[in-house]
Design an enzyme around this catalytic site. Structure first.
Site, PDB file in Angstrom:
ATOM      1  N   PHE A   1       0.835  -1.234   0.179  1.00 18.69           N
ATOM      2  CA  PHE A   1      -0.023  -0.062  -0.032  1.00 18.69           C
ATOM      3  C   PHE A   1       0.899   1.161   0.040  1.00 18.69           C
ATOM      4  O   PHE A   1       0.276   2.385  -0.133  1.00 18.69           O
ATOM      5  CB  PHE A   1      -0.899   0.021   1.172  1.00 18.69           C
ATOM      6  CG  PHE A   1      -0.274  -0.139   2.564  1.00 18.69           C
ATOM      7  CD1 PHE A   1       0.315   0.964   3.333  1.00 18.69           C
ATOM      8  CD2 PHE A   1      -0.299  -1.404   3.118  1.00 18.69           C
ATOM      9  CE1 PHE A   1       0.824   0.907   4.447  1.00 18.69           C
ATOM     10  CE2 PHE A   1       0.449  -1.342   4.477  1.00 18.69           C
ATOM     11  CZ  PHE A   1       0.969  -0.246   4.980  1.00 18.69           C
TER      12      PHE A   1
ATOM     13  N   ASN B   1      -7.936   7.445   6.329  1.00 16.77           N
ATOM     14  CA  ASN B   1      -8.084   7.285   7.802  1.00 16.77           C
ATOM     15  C   ASN B   1      -8.080   8.445   8.870  1.00 16.77           C
ATOM     16  O   ASN B   1      -7.809   8.293  10.051  1.00 16.77           O
ATOM     17  CB  ASN B   1      -7.620   6.088   8.401  1.00 16.77           C
ATOM     18  CG  ASN B   1      -6.272   6.094   8.345  1.00 16.77           C
ATOM     19  OD1 ASN B   1      -5.532   7.007   7.971  1.00 16.77           O
ATOM     20  ND2 ASN B   1      -5.609   4.990   9.136  1.00 16.77           N
TER      21      ASN B   1
ATOM     22  N   HIS C   1      -3.070   9.925  11.828  1.00 19.98           N
ATOM     23  CA  HIS C   1      -1.880   9.224  12.079  1.00 19.98           C
ATOM     24  C   HIS C   1      -1.449   9.519  13.497  1.00 19.98           C
ATOM     25  O   HIS C   1      -1.405  10.746  14.002  1.00 19.98           O
ATOM     26  CB  HIS C   1      -0.647   9.422  11.189  1.00 19.98           C
ATOM     27  CG  HIS C   1       0.625   8.763  11.596  1.00 19.98           C
ATOM     28  ND1 HIS C   1       0.964   7.538  11.527  1.00 19.98           N
ATOM     29  CD2 HIS C   1       1.599   9.403  12.347  1.00 19.98           C
ATOM     30  CE1 HIS C   1       2.063   7.325  11.886  1.00 19.98           C
ATOM     31  NE2 HIS C   1       2.383   8.443  12.585  1.00 19.98           N
TER      32      HIS C   1
HETATM   33  P1  CMP Z   1      -0.756   5.428   9.459  1.00 24.26           P
HETATM   34  O1  CMP Z   1      -1.182   5.485  10.993  1.00 24.26           O
HETATM   35  O2  CMP Z   1      -0.750   6.737   9.049  1.00 24.26           O
HETATM   36  O3  CMP Z   1       0.322   4.373   8.997  1.00 24.26           O
HETATM   37  C1  CMP Z   1       0.484   4.055   7.769  1.00 24.26           C
HETATM   38  C2  CMP Z   1      -0.788   4.057   6.992  1.00 24.26           C
HETATM   39  O4  CMP Z   1      -0.882   3.075   5.735  1.00 24.26           O
HETATM   40  C3  CMP Z   1      -1.951   3.763   7.876  1.00 24.26           C
HETATM   41  O5  CMP Z   1      -2.091   4.511   8.676  1.00 24.26           O
HETATM   42  C4  CMP Z   1      -3.217   3.312   6.795  1.00 24.26           C
HETATM   43  O6  CMP Z   1      -3.784   4.757   6.220  1.00 24.26           O
HETATM   44  C5  CMP Z   1      -2.373   3.198   5.710  1.00 24.26           C
HETATM   45  N1  CMP Z   1      -2.597   1.888   5.227  1.00 24.26           N
HETATM   46  C6  CMP Z   1      -3.303   1.565   4.082  1.00 24.26           C
HETATM   47  N2  CMP Z   1      -3.339   0.161   4.064  1.00 24.26           N
HETATM   48  C7  CMP Z   1      -2.915  -0.604   5.109  1.00 24.26           C
HETATM   49  C8  CMP Z   1      -2.768  -1.651   5.667  1.00 24.26           C
HETATM   50  N3  CMP Z   1      -3.141  -2.981   5.155  1.00 24.26           N
HETATM   51  N4  CMP Z   1      -2.179  -1.968   7.146  1.00 24.26           N
HETATM   52  C9  CMP Z   1      -1.821  -0.757   7.793  1.00 24.26           C
HETATM   53  N5  CMP Z   1      -1.757   0.338   7.068  1.00 24.26           N
HETATM   54  C10 CMP Z   1      -2.347   0.605   6.016  1.00 24.26           C
END
Ligand code: CMP
Length: 137
Positions: A57, A112, A115
């Site tokens: 991703f 989402n 962070h």
């Molecule tokens: P964040 O806490 O910003 O850290 C990495 C980001 O990757 C996470 O939030 C999600 O928004 C994004 N992401 C997308 N797919 C996945 C996944 N399968 N597992 C974890 N993070 C993901």
């Protein structure tokens, strides 16, 4: 007293909920020790998320994080790291508990809303990525 890094992501900034999210932090005992609205460059996003560079991703994550401005903040307080993670809710908003930031404001696992640092070690690195010590008080 502990510090952690928070990012309000482009989806939440575009929705106009910066104030609502910052209020969740302040209302729950987390001080905003530093904050800045900014546009990440591709190099910024790739460097910040370098730990995920091998994940499938990664490309979508970088594209999303540069799709609009973000708000980066240092949150400070007792157990700030865990408290912020509780306030955010699960990474996937579909799994986030009711009343959490992601349950209330996030669309999906990519967009989402927020962070938060996931360990004390990463928090120190992530804070130093965005702020100098004299900007934090
Ligand atoms: P964040 O806490 O910003 O850290 C990495 C980001 O990757 C996470 O939030 C999600 O928004 C994004 N992401 C997308 N797919 C996945 C996944 N399968 N597992 C974890 N993070 C993901």
């Amino acid at each position: 007293m502990e510090r952690t890094l928070s990012i309000i992501k482009p989806d939440a900034v575009a929705k106009g909920v910066i104030g609502k999210i910052l209020d969740r932090f302040e209302s729950n005992g987390l001080k905003i020790a530093a904050t800045r609205k900014m546009q990440l460059s591709r190099a910024d996003a790739e460097a910040f998320y370098a730990v995920h560079s091998e994940r499938p991703f990664f490309g979508d994550l970088v594209d999303f994080m540069i799709s609009g401005p973000v708000v980066v903040s240092v949150l400070e307080g007792e157990n700030a790291l865990i408290k912020n993670r509780q306030l955010m809710g699960a990474t996937n908003p579909k799994e986030a508990e009711a009343g959490t930031i992601r349950a209330d404001f996030a669309e999906n696992i990519d967009a989402n809303a927020v962070h938060g640092s996931d360990s004390a070690e990463n928090a120190a690195v992530e804070i130093a990525f965005f702020f100098s010590e004299r900007e934090i008080s």
